[in-house]
Scaffold this motif. Structure first.
Motif, PDB file in Angstrom:
ATOM      1  N   ALA A 285       0.816  -1.213   0.000  1.00  0.00           N
ATOM      2  CA  ALA A 285       0.000   0.000   0.000  1.00  0.00           C
ATOM      3  C   ALA A 285       0.847   1.260   0.000  1.00  0.00           C
ATOM      4  O   ALA A 285       0.371   2.334  -0.384  1.00  0.00           O
ATOM      5  CB  ALA A 285      -0.934   0.004   1.207  1.00  0.00           C
ATOM      6  N   ARG A 286       2.084   1.170   0.423  1.00  0.00           N
ATOM      7  CA  ARG A 286       2.969   2.336   0.486  1.00  0.00           C
ATOM      8  C   ARG A 286       3.727   2.572  -0.817  1.00  0.00           C
ATOM      9  O   ARG A 286       4.451   3.567  -0.938  1.00  0.00           O
ATOM     10  CB  ARG A 286       3.953   2.173   1.649  1.00  0.00           C
ATOM     11  N   LEU A 287       3.572   1.672  -1.774  1.00  0.00           N
ATOM     12  CA  LEU A 287       4.221   1.827  -3.074  1.00  0.00           C
ATOM     13  C   LEU A 287       3.302   2.569  -4.033  1.00  0.00           C
ATOM     14  O   LEU A 287       2.081   2.545  -3.881  1.00  0.00           O
ATOM     15  CB  LEU A 287       4.565   0.457  -3.660  1.00  0.00           C
ATOM     16  N   PRO A 288       3.863   3.214  -5.048  1.00  0.00           N
ATOM     17  CA  PRO A 288       2.999   3.816  -6.080  1.00  0.00           C
ATOM     18  C   PRO A 288       2.205   2.735  -6.796  1.00  0.00           C
ATOM     19  O   PRO A 288       2.606   1.567  -6.848  1.00  0.00           O
ATOM     20  CB  PRO A 288       4.004   4.495  -7.026  1.00  0.00           C
ATOM     21  N   ALA A 289       1.071   3.122  -7.343  1.00  0.00           N
ATOM     22  CA  ALA A 289       0.284   2.178  -8.142  1.00  0.00           C
ATOM     23  C   ALA A 289       1.109   1.742  -9.354  1.00  0.00           C
ATOM     24  O   ALA A 289       1.897   2.522  -9.896  1.00  0.00           O
ATOM     25  CB  ALA A 289      -1.014   2.833  -8.594  1.00  0.00           C
ATOM     26  N   PRO A 290       0.974   0.499  -9.780  1.00  0.00           N
ATOM     27  CA  PRO A 290       1.680   0.071 -10.998  1.00  0.00           C
ATOM     28  C   PRO A 290       1.264   0.934 -12.179  1.00  0.00           C
ATOM     29  O   PRO A 290       0.104   1.314 -12.310  1.00  0.00           O
ATOM     30  CB  PRO A 290       1.245  -1.389 -11.174  1.00  0.00           C
ATOM     31  N   ARG A 291       2.223   1.264 -13.032  1.00  0.00           N
ATOM     32  CA  ARG A 291       1.946   2.154 -14.157  1.00  0.00           C
ATOM     33  C   ARG A 291       0.997   1.515 -15.167  1.00  0.00           C
ATOM     34  O   ARG A 291       0.322   2.212 -15.915  1.00  0.00           O
ATOM     35  CB  ARG A 291       3.259   2.525 -14.858  1.00  0.00           C
ATOM     36  N   ASP A 292       0.941   0.193 -15.191  1.00  0.00           N
ATOM     37  CA  ASP A 292       0.100  -0.501 -16.152  1.00  0.00           C
ATOM     38  C   ASP A 292      -0.378  -1.794 -15.505  1.00  0.00           C
ATOM     39  O   ASP A 292       0.434  -2.556 -14.978  1.00  0.00           O
ATOM     40  CB  ASP A 292       0.898  -0.812 -17.423  1.00  0.00           C
ATOM     41  N   PRO A 293      -1.697  -2.090 -15.522  1.00  0.00           N
ATOM     42  CA  PRO A 293      -2.169  -3.353 -14.937  1.00  0.00           C
ATOM     43  C   PRO A 293      -1.513  -4.585 -15.533  1.00  0.00           C
ATOM     44  O   PRO A 293      -1.416  -5.621 -14.872  1.00  0.00           O
ATOM     45  CB  PRO A 293      -3.675  -3.329 -15.234  1.00  0.00           C
ATOM     46  N   LEU A 294      -1.052  -4.496 -16.785  1.00  0.00           N
ATOM     47  CA  LEU A 294      -0.412  -5.653 -17.405  1.00  0.00           C
ATOM     48  C   LEU A 294       0.854  -6.048 -16.668  1.00  0.00           C
ATOM     49  O   LEU A 294       1.275  -7.211 -16.715  1.00  0.00           O
ATOM     50  CB  LEU A 294      -0.098  -5.351 -18.876  1.00  0.00           C
ATOM     51  N   VAL A 295       1.490  -5.104 -15.969  1.00  0.00           N
ATOM     52  CA  VAL A 295       2.672  -5.422 -15.183  1.00  0.00           C
ATOM     53  C   VAL A 295       2.304  -6.360 -14.038  1.00  0.00           C
ATOM     54  O   VAL A 295       3.050  -7.292 -13.702  1.00  0.00           O
ATOM     55  CB  VAL A 295       3.320  -4.131 -14.636  1.00  0.00           C
ATOM     56  N   VAL A 296       1.147  -6.134 -13.421  1.00  0.00           N
ATOM     57  CA  VAL A 296       0.679  -7.010 -12.342  1.00  0.00           C
ATOM     58  C   VAL A 296       0.395  -8.400 -12.898  1.00  0.00           C
ATOM     59  O   VAL A 296       0.799  -9.421 -12.320  1.00  0.00           O
ATOM     60  CB  VAL A 296      -0.576  -6.432 -11.668  1.00  0.00           C
ATOM     61  N   GLU A 297      -0.305  -8.449 -14.022  1.00  0.00           N
ATOM     62  CA  GLU A 297      -0.616  -9.741 -14.634  1.00  0.00           C
ATOM     63  C   GLU A 297       0.648 -10.508 -14.989  1.00  0.00           C
ATOM     64  O   GLU A 297       0.729 -11.727 -14.788  1.00  0.00           O
ATOM     65  CB  GLU A 297      -1.463  -9.526 -15.879  1.00  0.00           C
ATOM     66  N   GLY A 363      11.718   8.512  -1.599  1.00  0.00           N
ATOM     67  CA  GLY A 363      10.766   7.839  -0.721  1.00  0.00           C
ATOM     68  C   GLY A 363      10.313   6.505  -1.284  1.00  0.00           C
ATOM     69  O   GLY A 363      10.152   5.529  -0.542  1.00  0.00           O
ATOM     70  N   VAL A 364      10.111   6.443  -2.601  1.00  0.00           N
ATOM     71  CA  VAL A 364       9.711   5.190  -3.235  1.00  0.00           C
ATOM     72  C   VAL A 364      10.830   4.160  -3.113  1.00  0.00           C
ATOM     73  O   VAL A 364      10.583   2.973  -2.825  1.00  0.00           O
ATOM     74  CB  VAL A 364       9.341   5.419  -4.709  1.00  0.00           C
ATOM     75  N   ARG A 365      12.082   4.583  -3.325  1.00  0.00           N
ATOM     76  CA  ARG A 365      13.207   3.653  -3.182  1.00  0.00           C
ATOM     77  C   ARG A 365      13.285   3.108  -1.760  1.00  0.00           C
ATOM     78  O   ARG A 365      13.567   1.921  -1.550  1.00  0.00           O
ATOM     79  CB  ARG A 365      14.513   4.353  -3.569  1.00  0.00           C
ATOM     80  N   GLU A 366      13.012   3.954  -0.780  1.00  0.00           N
ATOM     81  CA  GLU A 366      13.039   3.514   0.612  1.00  0.00           C
ATOM     82  C   GLU A 366      11.956   2.471   0.879  1.00  0.00           C
ATOM     83  O   GLU A 366      12.207   1.452   1.543  1.00  0.00           O
ATOM     84  CB  GLU A 366      12.852   4.710   1.541  1.00  0.00           C
ATOM     85  N   GLN A 367      10.747   2.704   0.370  1.00  0.00           N
ATOM     86  CA  GLN A 367       9.669   1.751   0.593  1.00  0.00           C
ATOM     87  C   GLN A 367       9.934   0.434  -0.142  1.00  0.00           C
ATOM     88  O   GLN A 367       9.615  -0.654   0.372  1.00  0.00           O
ATOM     89  CB  GLN A 367       8.331   2.345   0.149  1.00  0.00           C
ATOM     90  N   ALA A 368      10.505   0.506  -1.342  1.00  0.00           N
ATOM     91  CA  ALA A 368      10.855  -0.717  -2.069  1.00  0.00           C
ATOM     92  C   ALA A 368      11.910  -1.507  -1.307  1.00  0.00           C
ATOM     93  O   ALA A 368      11.872  -2.746  -1.272  1.00  0.00           O
ATOM     94  CB  ALA A 368      11.353  -0.370  -3.468  1.00  0.00           C
ATOM     95  N   ALA A 369      12.857  -0.792  -0.670  1.00  0.00           N
ATOM     96  CA  ALA A 369      13.884  -1.471   0.125  1.00  0.00           C
ATOM     97  C   ALA A 369      13.267  -2.148   1.347  1.00  0.00           C
ATOM     98  O   ALA A 369      13.679  -3.256   1.732  1.00  0.00           O
ATOM     99  CB  ALA A 369      14.950  -0.473   0.556  1.00  0.00           C
ATOM    100  N   ARG A 370      12.274  -1.509   1.969  1.00  0.00           N
ATOM    101  CA  ARG A 370      11.592  -2.125   3.114  1.00  0.00           C
ATOM    102  C   ARG A 370      10.881  -3.408   2.702  1.00  0.00           C
ATOM    103  O   ARG A 370      10.906  -4.414   3.424  1.00  0.00           O
ATOM    104  CB  ARG A 370      10.586  -1.148   3.719  1.00  0.00           C
ATOM    105  N   LEU A 371      10.235  -3.380   1.533  1.00  0.00           N
ATOM    106  CA  LEU A 371       9.578  -4.580   1.041  1.00  0.00           C
ATOM    107  C   LEU A 371      10.606  -5.674   0.750  1.00  0.00           C
ATOM    108  O   LEU A 371      10.385  -6.853   1.075  1.00  0.00           O
ATOM    109  CB  LEU A 371       8.769  -4.260  -0.213  1.00  0.00           C
ATOM    110  N   ALA A 372      11.739  -5.298   0.168  1.00  0.00           N
ATOM    111  CA  ALA A 372      12.783  -6.282  -0.120  1.00  0.00           C
ATOM    112  C   ALA A 372      13.318  -6.915   1.161  1.00  0.00           C
ATOM    113  O   ALA A 372      13.598  -8.124   1.200  1.00  0.00           O
ATOM    114  CB  ALA A 372      13.906  -5.625  -0.908  1.00  0.00           C
TER     115      ALA A 372
END
Length: 684
Positions: A285-297, A363-372
């Motif tokens: 929830a703390r990450l930006p929305a995916p730029r394209d739903p196809l990336v999620v798929e 901030g996005v890089r920090e949240q991605a690092a937390r998820l990693a």
């Protein structure tokens, strides 16, 4: 069928969960202070300040909207109080004149007017509903809530929604209330009522909320009340972060919804349980929305090693992808799938902003690092071969870019070209994989044929690298004078066989045209226009030139400048003229100079010697419907692909207005690469 003793035992096991569900269920009624009025129906609190209900609850029996107070104020009753609220989103009524692509569901979102109102929130499922046995319906009341009652013999989902047994009486006022799956401890549906013919209960699956878009914002509700340009992502982020915050140390609140889930899930031997899910969804929830739903798929398809691609609306956010991983597997396989998926999300999010400047990107890089870090902690129990396989996340192309570089000669000389092919990874990251470069160049038609001989294999390789079932986007950058290139009708090899048949590229993958003159230096007007399109509630076609008889001096350069410079946000130019030369070419040039990142026209538009006819009117009508039902600028490439596919199917019966449709789509946040490593253009 469960007996009364079974139900009693089940209710004892679910006491805490049922209590939470009852406290999050509300009654919807006239505005506070209205005496003697009965509740219209129910709803459920799902995020701070937000109530989910059925849209029909807010309509009278004749279909008109309920009588409300000033500015549409209505009442929401819970915990013995009536608070003021307002309808903000209606998924049953897309934007006026929206096309068939717009999502529709009998759902609505009501916002409490006082943002400081304290209340609990229900847990919404992140996965589709399955066969249920212990499912309860809740109904809001002006007084103390009554006991829920069980809904047994839960049936399959069909076009009408979720069905539950005919032995259950859906009492008046239950419409809009939650349908609770006690086995999973989640709200899986919103009750619609009882079907008149089949006498079965019906509910809207909560996954239908994924269709929520800015076009569902009701008139007069824009501003501080709404959820911004991506309301579904914003709403579910509020939901997931609220539930995670409920577990913070030192909080004075009592048991939480998570505590109830933890109680009923204990002893099931899950390696990926409600604790892991709670934390994972908070981090997502703390990450930006995916730029394209196809990336999620693509990420889900890679993890599950399957090739099928569900509709883009089914998996819109990282949360939706998480919910798609529950496959009924053994606990270890399930854990491995979640670790793999979250590893992909963390890596791709970090790649998107790796070199981006500014505090937001940091901030996005920090949240991605937390998820990693979270993923690494959960991966320690994986087998060595699985840790080795999941560890590296290779970069996966999102698109293939073909560029035609013009070589300039003295006036009157021939126009010759070199070309290149690159793979794109987003945010202006490109890798050139094929180049044809010579001092003399070749005519455009010859350069195009050279590209087409190699492009089929290059696209197939990029598809394979992108993941199972993926179809990368084809982007073609052309110089001025080549804006009439019918890229969607290009035919490329359908396989890697030496004698492979050629197939049109447009019906099978998104294909866009880019301006070869726009590169890594982003003009402020270009970026401003793009941001306006991204934030617009709905897109609007701007006919260029305007209809005959308009007082703008149709055809004059100054009139076109005025028309385009003063156009508002959410506007895309649409031309039925040819853009190869004359007025049409000048109009596209002005559109680019005034910052427009997107536009639509036919590759074979009519010249200046012919007035607009019925074919032009059909084109402009089709473009209006396409934009009004698009749901946002980022969905345009896929929607145009769908139109091209329909045009191909209709070819035997006659022409289709979108047969040679060209989509100019220049994302300034993903500019094309520097021109041949900044080598100066040659002039022999």
């Amino acid at each position: 069928m469960p007996t009364s003793e079974d139900r009693t035992a089940g209710r004892a096991r679910y006491t805490q969960l049922l209590d939470h569900a009852g406290r999050t269920t509300v009654a919807l009624r006239p505005a506070p202070g209205t005496s003697g009025a009965r509740p219209w129906g129910s709803g459920v609190l799902i995020a701070p300040g937000w109530v989910l209900t059925c849209a029909h609850v807010l309509a009278a029996s004749d279909g008109r909207r309920r009588d409300t107070g000033p500015d549409g104020v209505l009442g929401v009753t819970f915990d013995g109080q009536v608070v003021a609220a307002r309808l903000v989103y209606d998924l049953s009524r897309p934007a006026p004149d929206a096309g068939p692509a717009a999502a529709r569901a009998d759902l609505a979102l009501v916002r409490l007017l006082d943002p400081e109102t304290a209340h609990p929130c229900a847990w919404l499922s992140d996965q589709p509903a399955t066969l249920l046995e212990d499912a309860y319906i809740f109904r809001g009341h002006d007084e103390s809530p009554v006991d829920p009652f069980i809904a047994v013999r839960f049936g399959a989902r069909d076009a009408r929604g979720l069905q539950f047994g005919s032995d259950v009486r859906v009492t008046p006022g239950a419409s809009g209330g939650p349908l609770l799956d006690c086995d999973r401890g989640e709200v899986v549906g919103i009750v619609k009522g009882r079907h008149q013919q089949d006498h079965v209960g019906l509910a809207v699956p909560v996954t239908a909320l994924r269709g929520l878009g800015p076009e569902h914002l009701v008139e007069g509700a824009a501003g501080a009340e709404d959820l911004g340009p991506d309301p579904y992502h914003a709403l579910m982020s509020l939901h997931d972060r609220w539930h995670w915050a409920g577990q913070e140390l030192g909080r004075a609140a009592g048991p939480t919804w998570f505590d109830a889930q933890h109680t009923i899930m204990a002893g099931r031997g899950r390696l990926w349980g409600v604790q892991e899910r709670l934390q994972a969804l908070d981090l997502l929830a703390r990450l930006p929305a995916p730029r394209d739903p196809l990336v999620v798929e693509a990420a889900v398809g890679e993890v599950l090693e399957r090739g099928e691609r569900p509709g883009a609306w089914l998996l819109r956010t990282w949360r939706d992808g998480h919910g798609a991983l529950y496959q009924g597997s053994d606990p270890y396989t399930e854990l491995r799938a979640f670790v793999h998926y979250l590893r992909i999300v963390a890596q791709r999010t970090a790649d998107e902003v790796r070199d981006a400047p500014g505090d937001e990107a940091a901030g996005v890089r920090e949240q991605a690092a937390r998820l990693a870090e979270f993923v690494q902690a959960k991966a320690v129990v994986l087998l060595p071969q699985d840790r080795r396989r999941i560890g590296p996340v290779r970069r996966r192309p999102r698109s293939v870019l073909v560029e035609f570089e013009p070589l300039f000669y003295d006036e009157g000389g021939p126009e010759l070209f070199n070309w290149s092919v690159s793979e794109g990874y987003g945010q202006g990251q490109w890798l050139r994989v094929d180049v044809q470069e010579s001092p003399g160049g070749v005519p455009f038609e010859q350069a195009r044929e050279q590209v087409l001989r190699r492009l089929g294999g290059r696209l197939l390789r990029a598809d394979g690298d992108a993941g199972p079932g993926a179809r990368v986007r084809l982007e073609v950058a052309v110089p001025e004078g080549r804006w009439d290139t019918a890229v969607g009708q290009w035919e490329v090899a359908a396989s890697t066989r030496r004698t492979a048949r050629r197939r049109p590229v447009g019906p099978g993958r998104a294909v866009i045209l880019r301006d070869q003159g726009r590169r890594e230096q982003v003009d402020p007007a270009w970026l401003r226009r793009w941001q306006g399109l991204a934030a617009a509630r709905e897109l609007e076609a701007l006919r260029v030139p305007p209809r005959p008889g308009a007082d703008t001096g149709t055809g004059s350069a100054e009139a076109i400048w005025r028309l385009l410079e003063t156009a508002g946000d959410g506007v895309l130019p649409a031309l039925c003229h040819t853009v190869a030369d004359g007025f049409g070419r000048d109009a596209v040039g002005v559109a680019l100079d005034t910052g427009f990142p997107a536009g639509l026209w036919p590759a074979h538009g009519h010249g200046e010697q012919r007035d607009c006819d019925a074919g032009c009117e059909e084109f402009h009508r089709g473009v209006r419907e396409l934009l009004q039902g698009s749901g946002g600028v980022t969905r345009l490439p896929e929607l145009v692909r769908q139109l091209r596919a329909k045009a191909t199917e209709a070819a035997e019966e006659g022409t289709h207005w979108a047969r040679d449709l060209v989509l100019l789509y220049d994302d300034p946040e993903d500019p094309i690469p520097p021109l041949f490593a900044d080598r100066p253009q040659v002039s022999p």
